[in-house]
Design an enzyme around this catalytic site. Structure first.
Site, short mmCIF file in Angstrom:
data_model
loop_
_atom_site.label_atom_id
_atom_site.label_comp_id
_atom_site.label_asym_id
_atom_site.label_seq_id
_atom_site.Cartn_x
_atom_site.Cartn_y
_atom_site.Cartn_z
N THR A 266 -15.31 -38.29 43.07
CA THR A 266 -14.60 -37.98 41.83
C THR A 266 -13.11 -38.18 42.01
O THR A 266 -12.57 -38.12 43.13
CB THR A 266 -14.83 -36.53 41.36
OG1 THR A 266 -14.09 -35.63 42.20
CG2 THR A 266 -16.29 -36.17 41.35
N ASP A 267 -12.43 -38.40 40.91
CA ASP A 267 -10.98 -38.29 40.88
C ASP A 267 -10.66 -36.79 40.93
O ASP A 267 -11.57 -35.95 40.90
CB ASP A 267 -10.44 -38.93 39.60
CG ASP A 267 -9.04 -39.50 39.77
OD1 ASP A 267 -8.32 -39.06 40.68
OD2 ASP A 267 -8.67 -40.41 39.00
N ASP A 268 -9.39 -36.46 41.03
CA ASP A 268 -9.01 -35.05 41.14
C ASP A 268 -9.53 -34.26 39.94
O ASP A 268 -9.22 -34.58 38.78
CB ASP A 268 -7.49 -34.93 41.22
CG ASP A 268 -7.02 -33.51 41.40
OD1 ASP A 268 -7.85 -32.64 41.78
OD2 ASP A 268 -5.83 -33.24 41.17
N MET A 271 -7.12 -32.57 37.13
CA MET A 271 -6.40 -33.28 36.08
C MET A 271 -6.69 -32.65 34.73
O MET A 271 -7.78 -32.12 34.49
CB MET A 271 -6.82 -34.76 36.06
CG MET A 271 -6.33 -35.57 37.23
SD MET A 271 -6.81 -37.32 37.02
CE MET A 271 -6.32 -37.97 38.61
#
Length: 533
Positions: A266-268, A271
């Site tokens: 995953t991205d952060d 966010m």
């Protein structure tokens, strides 16, 4: 094919150790703090992400990664966002490159290979083994605030050519690669760091544009893929459900139909595109159930701990099947095995910032800078009259960009090294206020010479656009617009003379001035195939 070694490791791991392998965390500081000690030793954290906040020097970074590996029972994946250009975590004395769109402007995909071979070798020299790149988003919407020059092009075939060379360079340097942001967020006018974007295209268009680079990357052997915090009505199973939380996107499409066998990262999850609706730790649970293999929480220790606890609770209650966890762990361990971590290959001795590497970066920058317009012959006459620089003092526009040096002052410094050139300067913020714009207008009205106006996405930043409009309306035939980020600024109404740098690294600033003063030709070509200017 299952690895006997990996299967044996999984059989011998405790539940807590398995969960540690499916989380990646960031931390603050340049030495291990109490929080990262706790995450590794108590929660068996198996993966880390570094930012500029963790980096002081190559020596310090090498010591940091060594001490972190010493704490871990199972070797750590240590990741960083080293895209080049506007997203560069390892700056000088590391070799700095001009970024994706600038590289594509050279017209030579081998420059992407050289860029990432050098970056990979320098990363492995300090213990970093996973680059969260390349960006394979197709930036076919100029209004996109978060991608722009981080993309190679608005054409998927161009993106593929350069992204595969980028990946090959990383692999040859011993670093794992990560294609992002699946299934593609180039066609969105919102920034996921602030809110959840939406890409409203039908499946046929997504296949032809967004998904093509991922299919080719999977065929090539990409190690990991990062889903986006973006909602795709044609793909996601629920309204306003981002790909990061979508089983239809991660499990059915990516792992099922596209047969991706690597790591889904995953991205952060901190966010705003996620946390406007739910906490990072709640998102971690949902994302894991939907098919993510590693869950990223970069900043908040409390949320990191909660993520471990919620995943453990989910497994113990049966909400998360044990085989779902084992499959994720298997993918992570196979990645660690593929880059030598399970054999203790934490660092590879390579020179950092060598003259040879610097020369390669310089030549890539030199071949990337692109002439936009030259209606008044200003480039040929530059230096004969005084020069006024109107430049941003702060270059960063979106959260993923961390500060690279001191604004755009390298242009001024390079000019002032030439004693025969009279240079004056005035600096403004990235979003110039009314007062700043008034000072600039007052300065240019009495100035006898050429004005170089540095812009940062004036085509989508109203304050920067207002400054550009005022300068070119008052001094249209004396102004050169220098696009320091997206090249679209070169062709805004009223602009008669312009050049695109695609980035604001010190290297590209300096090379730009050298080209100007040496009366060289700009060799770059706009890698925008479908955009009409």
């Amino acid at each position: 094919m299952k690895s006997i070694r990996v299967e044996k490791m999984i059989d011998e791991m405790t539940l807590e150790e398995k969960i540690g392998q499916v989380v990646i965390c960031g931390f603050h500081g340049t030495i291990p703090n109490d929080e990262i000690n706790t995450l590794i030793k108590r929660y068996h954290l198996g993966n880390l992400i570094l930012f500029k906040r963790n980096v002081e020097s190559p020596k310090q970074l090498k010591e940091l990664t060594s001490s972190l590996q010493d704490m871990a029972k199972i070797p750590l994946l240590i990741a960083i966002d080293q895209e080049g250009g506007v997203v560069t975590r390892l700056t000088e004395p590391f070799t700095v490159f001009p970024g994706n769109m600038a590289t594509a402007a050279t017209g030579n995909p081998k420059n992407a290979y050289l860029t990432d071979l050098i970056m990979a070798k320098e990363m492995r020299a300090v213990g970093v083994n996973w680059d969260l790149a390349p960006v394979v988003d197709v930036n076919d919407l100029p209004e996109n605030p978060g991608i722009g020059v981080r993309s190679y092009s608005d054409d998927p075939e161009v993106v593929v050519k350069f992204a595969l060379e980028f990946t090959k360079g990383l692999h040859d340097g011993g670093v794992a690669a990560c294609a992002k942001h699946f299934p593609g967020k180039g066609h969105s006018a919102r920034d996921a760091h602030l809110e959840m974007p939406k890409v409203d295209r039908d499946r046929e268009t997504l296949e032809r544009i967004e998904l093509l680079p991922y299919r080719r990357s999977i065929e090539f052997g990409i190690d990991s893929i990062m889903p986006s915090h973006v909602y795709y009505p044609a793909l996601c199973e629920k309204k306003d459900l981002p790909a990061t939380l979508s089983e239809a996107v991660m499990s059915l499409l990516l792992k099922g139909e596209m047969k991706f066998e690597g790591v889904v990262l995953t991205d952060d999850l901190e966010m705003k595109g996620i946390t406007n609706a739910l906490s990072a730790s709640d998102a971690a649970l949902l994302s894991f159930k939907a098919g993510a293999d590693i869950l990223m929480i970069c900043h908040t220790f409390e949320e990191q701990i909660k993520a471990f606890e919620k995943i453990e609770e989910g497994v113990r209650s049966g909400e998360i099947p044990v085989e779902r966890l084992n499959d994720a762990v298997r993918r992570v361990l196979k990645l660690k095995k593929s880059i030598g971590l399970l054999d203790g290959k934490f660092m590879i001795d390579n020179e950092i910032g060598s003259s040879e590497s610097s020369n390669i970066a310089r030549e890539i920058a030199r071949h990337s800078i692109t002439l936009g317009q030259n209606s008044d012959g200003l480039f040929e006459r530059l230096g004969e009259n005084p020069i006024l620089l109107v430049l941003p003092s702060n270059a960063t526009l979106v959260k993923v960009e961390e500060k690279i040096g001191d604004g755009i002052s390298e242009i001024e410094g390079a000019f002032k090294e030439h004693k025969g050139v009279h240079v004056e300067s005035i600096y403004v913020s990235a979003k110039p206020s009314f007062e700043e714009r008034r000072k600039v207008l007052s300065k240019i009205q009495g100035f006898k010479g050429t004005i170089l106006l540095g812009t940062l996405n004036a085509h989508i930043v109203p304050e920067m656009k207002a400054l550009l409009d005022e300068v070119v309306s008052h001094r249209p035939k004396d102004t050169i617009v220098v696009a320091l980020r997206n090249p679209y600024d070169c062709f805004l109404p009223g602009v008669r003379n312009s050049v695109a740098l695609y980035n604001y690294t010190r290297l590209s600033q300096r090379v730009f001035v050298e080209i100007l003063l040496n009366k060289e030709k700009f060799m770059g070509k706009f890698p925008l195939i479908h955009w009409r200017y």
